[in-house]
Design an enzyme around this catalytic site. Sequence first.
Site, mmCIF file in Angstrom:
data_model
loop_
_atom_site.group_PDB
_atom_site.id
_atom_site.type_symbol
_atom_site.label_atom_id
_atom_site.label_comp_id
_atom_site.label_asym_id
_atom_site.label_seq_id
_atom_site.Cartn_x
_atom_site.Cartn_y
_atom_site.Cartn_z
ATOM 1 C CG ASP A 73 50.771 63.042 -73.868
ATOM 2 O OD1 ASP A 73 49.798 63.681 -73.847
ATOM 3 O OD2 ASP A 73 50.786 62.183 -75.161
ATOM 4 C CE1 TYR A 130 45.338 61.792 -78.669
ATOM 5 C CE2 TYR A 130 43.895 63.616 -79.185
ATOM 6 C CZ TYR A 130 45.285 63.135 -78.762
ATOM 7 O OH TYR A 130 46.199 63.945 -78.962
ATOM 8 C CG HIS A 179 53.755 67.331 -79.611
ATOM 9 N ND1 HIS A 179 54.830 66.425 -79.054
ATOM 10 C CD2 HIS A 179 52.411 66.481 -79.538
ATOM 11 C CE1 HIS A 179 54.344 65.192 -78.863
ATOM 12 N NE2 HIS A 179 52.815 65.226 -79.094
ATOM 13 C CG HIS A 204 52.284 61.138 -78.409
ATOM 14 N ND1 HIS A 204 50.772 61.120 -78.096
ATOM 15 C CD2 HIS A 204 52.011 60.316 -79.554
ATOM 16 C CE1 HIS A 204 49.912 60.435 -78.906
ATOM 17 N NE2 HIS A 204 50.787 60.037 -79.724
ATOM 18 C CG ASP A 260 47.857 60.628 -75.267
ATOM 19 O OD1 ASP A 260 48.101 61.148 -76.381
ATOM 20 O OD2 ASP A 260 48.510 60.438 -74.267
HETATM 21 O O1 LIG Z 1 48.485 63.293 -78.409
HETATM 22 C C1 LIG Z 1 49.425 64.121 -79.035
HETATM 23 C C2 LIG Z 1 49.398 64.414 -80.420
HETATM 24 C C3 LIG Z 1 48.989 63.088 -81.603
HETATM 25 C C4 LIG Z 1 49.338 63.240 -82.954
HETATM 26 C C5 LIG Z 1 50.539 63.615 -83.238
HETATM 27 C C6 LIG Z 1 50.826 63.919 -84.580
HETATM 28 C C7 LIG Z 1 49.878 63.777 -85.485
HETATM 29 C C8 LIG Z 1 48.496 63.477 -85.021
HETATM 30 C C9 LIG Z 1 48.213 63.271 -83.672
HETATM 31 N N1 LIG Z 1 47.010 63.354 -83.331
HETATM 32 C C10 LIG Z 1 46.388 62.025 -83.372
HETATM 33 O O2 LIG Z 1 46.915 61.074 -84.081
HETATM 34 C C11 LIG Z 1 45.011 61.900 -82.991
HETATM 35 C C12 LIG Z 1 44.194 63.072 -82.694
HETATM 36 C C13 LIG Z 1 42.853 62.970 -82.316
HETATM 37 C C14 LIG Z 1 42.254 61.720 -82.409
HETATM 38 C C15 LIG Z 1 43.055 60.530 -82.709
HETATM 39 C C16 LIG Z 1 42.452 59.221 -82.705
HETATM 40 F F1 LIG Z 1 42.495 58.742 -84.016
HETATM 41 F F2 LIG Z 1 43.160 58.684 -81.851
HETATM 42 F F3 LIG Z 1 41.241 59.417 -82.296
HETATM 43 C C17 LIG Z 1 44.320 60.629 -83.147
HETATM 44 N N2 LIG Z 1 50.436 64.327 -78.286
HETATM 45 O O3 LIG Z 1 50.533 63.977 -76.878
HETATM 46 ZN ZN LIG Z 2 49.641 62.277 -76.767
#
Ligand SMILES: O=C(CCc1ccccc1NC(=O)c1cccc(C(F)(F)F)c1)NO
Ligand SMILES: [Zn+2]
Length: 416
Positions: free
Chosen positions: A205, A333, A170, A207, A294
Amino acid sequence: SVDVKGDCAKKLWDQQKKGVDYNVYSRVDPEVKNHGELRVGYVYSKELIDACNDLPRIAGRAGVVHSLIETLGLLADVITISPRKGKEEEIQRFHSTDFIEFLHRINSVSDEEKVNTEEAELYGLSYDCPVQEGIYDCAALVAGATLTAAEALCEGICDVAINWCGGWHHAQRSSASGFCYINDIVLGILKLRETFSRIVYVDLDLHHGDGVEDAFSTTPHVLTLSLHKYSPGFFPGTGAASDVGLRRGKFYSVNIPLMDGIRDAQYYAVFKRVMSSVCTVYQPQAIVCQCGADGLAGDPMGAFNLTEVSYSDCLHHILDLKLPTLVLGGGGYSYSNTARCWAHLTAVAVGRKLPQEVPDHRYYMDYSPDFEMNIQAGNRPDLNKDEELMDICSRVAGDSELLSHLLKNDAVHMVS
Ligand SMILES: O=C(CCc1ccccc1NC(=O)c1cccc(C(F)(F)F)c1)NO
Ligand SMILES: [Zn+2]
């Protein structure tokens, strides 16, 4: 345990069949599809693992992943490569000077209060990307590891190079995003571009790989392919099927938007259909694959229903192209599922079969209650419709026809 190499696999396997059982965690089964003894580089060092263990939101994950791979005896089948730290001028090949300067400044700040907030906001530092002491040092180490892997491929030291601490897709030129601070993938691809003219980037991924797509959206020398969850309000919100790239890069960005609940068979069918048509037309000279975990069933993201099987099938398909391949991590995660998945992918690359059970080791209890190496697919409802997916695939294949038309007329760009 016996240090098993491909060549003595047959003998060992015969002895095992005769009941002579060695204390090997993973049996080398000649039937396991072996990529003809690919030379696999594995980039790691204690310093890199320790630094990644301190990253926000995935604290401790790097250690869990590496420990499982080590316990499975897979380090005996790879070429371990110690990473260097990314140099400032290398990082500036993508990121802006002011952004790097800002990361340097917050690197040494101990308490967040001292950081002036609107400047932090400007550079994407927010809840998603917390100000973190030593964040620059860590991100520069991770970038250096991905650069080390890319250099090993350029120099022909190995055919596949793995950095499970990399994959931060990102990060943008002048801002952190989705708690990615430095885009190690873009830096790795720029390094590969010193040797290769046509590179395919694959993003598995959950995302959308927006930072990498944005970096190369106007050039035909890097074709980016991302499969990701795409639904209103889901981060980062980009990556619609209609997002095909710009100007000279038109049709060289490929996006496969997916809905919640997708399962292994459908996911791999879509990947295979798109990747085959893209590679037939584009004829890449190297591949970069971000394997963010993820999308696995059981991930706290709670979106897809994938297991290690579809990730392994995708990597098998990529390795069958017999091109220099850079393999990177990313999201993930559930630490135990991420470790299971990336251990399987490491085993695919070296052609090893893994045991059913997680071997005893420091993090064994993380794998309860089943203590199995396989990931169980969940039963979340699958919102994807076969006809919709096939429609997207044929449209991309259609674009590939357009791409082949461009390639014929655009020879100047595709000089090998
Ligand atoms: O995984 C990502 C980023 C995910 C992300 C994007 C924008 C804002 C926050 C995040 N991260 C989470 O939502 C996140 C990070 C760690 C753990 C978790 C959990 F809630 F799934 F455990 C969630 N990109 O490939
Ligand atoms: Zn991701």
